[in-house]
Design a protein around this motif. Sequence first.
Motif, mmCIF file in Angstrom:
data_model
loop_
_atom_site.group_PDB
_atom_site.id
_atom_site.type_symbol
_atom_site.label_atom_id
_atom_site.label_comp_id
_atom_site.label_asym_id
_atom_site.label_seq_id
_atom_site.Cartn_x
_atom_site.Cartn_y
_atom_site.Cartn_z
ATOM 1 N N PHE A 1 0.725 -1.129 -0.084
ATOM 2 C CA PHE A 1 0.049 0.118 0.087
ATOM 3 C C PHE A 1 0.903 1.278 0.165
ATOM 4 C CE2 PHE A 1 -1.691 3.662 2.444
ATOM 5 C CZ PHE A 1 -2.716 3.984 1.767
ATOM 6 N N GLU A 2 2.082 1.305 0.945
ATOM 7 C CA GLU A 2 2.515 2.368 1.010
ATOM 8 C C GLU A 2 3.481 2.833 -0.385
ATOM 9 O OE1 GLU A 2 4.592 1.356 4.607
ATOM 10 O OE2 GLU A 2 3.414 2.531 5.755
ATOM 11 N N ARG A 3 3.999 1.796 -0.829
ATOM 12 C CA ARG A 3 4.592 1.780 -2.329
ATOM 13 C C ARG A 3 3.791 2.306 -3.329
ATOM 14 N NH1 ARG A 3 7.004 -3.172 -0.886
ATOM 15 N NH2 ARG A 3 5.808 -4.151 -2.305
ATOM 16 N N ALA A 4 2.580 1.550 -3.393
ATOM 17 C CA ALA A 4 1.503 1.991 -4.165
ATOM 18 C C ALA A 4 1.210 3.517 -4.174
ATOM 19 C CB ALA A 4 0.219 1.008 -4.280
ATOM 20 N N LEU A 5 0.941 3.816 -3.058
ATOM 21 C CA LEU A 5 0.482 5.150 -2.750
ATOM 22 C C LEU A 5 1.559 6.108 -3.084
ATOM 23 C CD1 LEU A 5 -1.848 7.168 -1.472
ATOM 24 C CD2 LEU A 5 -0.812 7.174 0.662
ATOM 25 N N GLU A 6 2.698 6.140 -2.673
ATOM 26 C CA GLU A 6 3.925 6.833 -3.073
ATOM 27 C C GLU A 6 3.950 7.005 -4.692
ATOM 28 O OE1 GLU A 6 8.611 7.155 -2.885
ATOM 29 O OE2 GLU A 6 7.900 5.450 -1.729
ATOM 30 N N PHE A 7 3.889 5.850 -5.420
ATOM 31 C CA PHE A 7 3.840 6.172 -6.715
ATOM 32 C C PHE A 7 2.530 6.841 -7.341
ATOM 33 C CE2 PHE A 7 2.256 4.460 -10.934
ATOM 34 C CZ PHE A 7 3.499 4.576 -11.548
ATOM 35 N N TYR A 8 1.696 6.714 -6.837
ATOM 36 C CA TYR A 8 0.269 7.291 -7.092
ATOM 37 C C TYR A 8 0.412 9.082 -6.844
ATOM 38 C CZ TYR A 8 -4.538 8.901 -7.459
ATOM 39 O OH TYR A 8 -5.800 9.694 -7.806
ATOM 40 N N LEU A 9 0.844 9.085 -5.787
ATOM 41 C CA LEU A 9 1.071 10.695 -5.472
ATOM 42 C C LEU A 9 2.081 11.415 -6.128
ATOM 43 C CD1 LEU A 9 0.231 10.461 -1.540
ATOM 44 C CD2 LEU A 9 -1.111 11.162 -3.432
ATOM 45 N N GLU A 10 2.988 10.526 -6.291
ATOM 46 C CA GLU A 10 4.115 11.345 -7.427
ATOM 47 C C GLU A 10 3.646 11.859 -8.714
ATOM 48 O OE1 GLU A 10 7.432 8.335 -7.660
ATOM 49 O OE2 GLU A 10 8.068 8.661 -5.694
ATOM 50 N N ASN A 11 2.698 11.039 -9.102
ATOM 51 C CA ASN A 11 2.057 11.237 -10.698
ATOM 52 C C ASN A 11 0.702 11.889 -10.529
ATOM 53 O OD1 ASN A 11 3.760 9.599 -12.529
ATOM 54 N ND2 ASN A 11 3.445 8.069 -10.816
ATOM 55 N N GLU A 12 0.177 12.031 -9.351
ATOM 56 C CA GLU A 12 -1.180 12.676 -9.143
ATOM 57 C C GLU A 12 -1.094 14.141 -9.299
ATOM 58 O OE1 GLU A 12 -4.754 13.480 -9.525
ATOM 59 O OE2 GLU A 12 -4.168 11.667 -9.830
ATOM 60 N N GLY A 13 0.024 14.753 -8.695
ATOM 61 C CA GLY A 13 0.348 15.973 -8.564
ATOM 62 C C GLY A 13 -0.433 16.644 -7.221
ATOM 63 N N GLY A 14 -0.496 17.946 -7.286
ATOM 64 C CA GLY A 14 -0.744 18.666 -6.112
ATOM 65 C C GLY A 14 -2.195 19.178 -6.096
ATOM 66 N N ASN A 15 -2.188 20.632 -5.993
ATOM 67 C CA ASN A 15 -3.736 21.136 -5.958
ATOM 68 C C ASN A 15 -3.949 21.560 -7.260
ATOM 69 O OD1 ASN A 15 -3.558 20.571 -3.171
ATOM 70 N ND2 ASN A 15 -2.402 22.470 -2.717
ATOM 71 N N VAL A 16 -5.176 21.398 -7.610
ATOM 72 C CA VAL A 16 -5.520 21.867 -8.777
ATOM 73 C C VAL A 16 -6.850 22.441 -8.802
ATOM 74 C CG1 VAL A 16 -3.976 20.838 -10.574
ATOM 75 C CG2 VAL A 16 -6.204 19.426 -9.861
ATOM 76 N N ASP A 17 -7.494 23.187 -9.410
ATOM 77 C CA ASP A 17 -8.825 23.627 -9.591
ATOM 78 C C ASP A 17 -9.319 24.116 -10.823
ATOM 79 O OD1 ASP A 17 -11.405 24.218 -9.029
ATOM 80 O OD2 ASP A 17 -11.076 25.954 -7.445
ATOM 81 N N HIS A 18 -9.422 23.301 -11.935
ATOM 82 C CA HIS A 18 -9.667 23.774 -13.430
ATOM 83 C C HIS A 18 -11.102 24.009 -13.394
ATOM 84 C CE1 HIS A 18 -5.703 23.048 -14.659
ATOM 85 N NE2 HIS A 18 -5.605 21.730 -14.106
ATOM 86 N N LYS A 19 -11.772 24.867 -14.023
ATOM 87 C CA LYS A 19 -13.103 25.035 -14.410
ATOM 88 C C LYS A 19 -13.494 24.104 -15.207
ATOM 89 C CE LYS A 19 -12.666 30.090 -13.920
ATOM 90 N NZ LYS A 19 -12.343 30.093 -12.654
#
Length: 95
Positions: free
Chosen positions: A30-48
Amino acid sequence: MFWFADLLEKFFGSFSTTDIVPPPPVTSRFERALEFYLENEGGNVDHKSDPGGKTSRGISAFYNPELGDPSLLSDDEVKAFYKVKYWSSLFERLD
């Protein structure tokens, strides 16, 4: 001196226990998968044009209104969210 240090010294010459590098900390799938996911998911976004609205680390405020502003979640809260909402129901038997 450790027994294996004696053995290594016999075969490879001078050897010190300070030369021993500890293994990296054990992490769960889980920790390895979450680390991979969050590296690729990015930070904060708010696209209209994004129906999910304000999103932080892959967590949409629109689809998860009970969380409030996802950008205010701590790293531990994000980890708990993914563990409970996704990992536990799909992959827990792998850990």
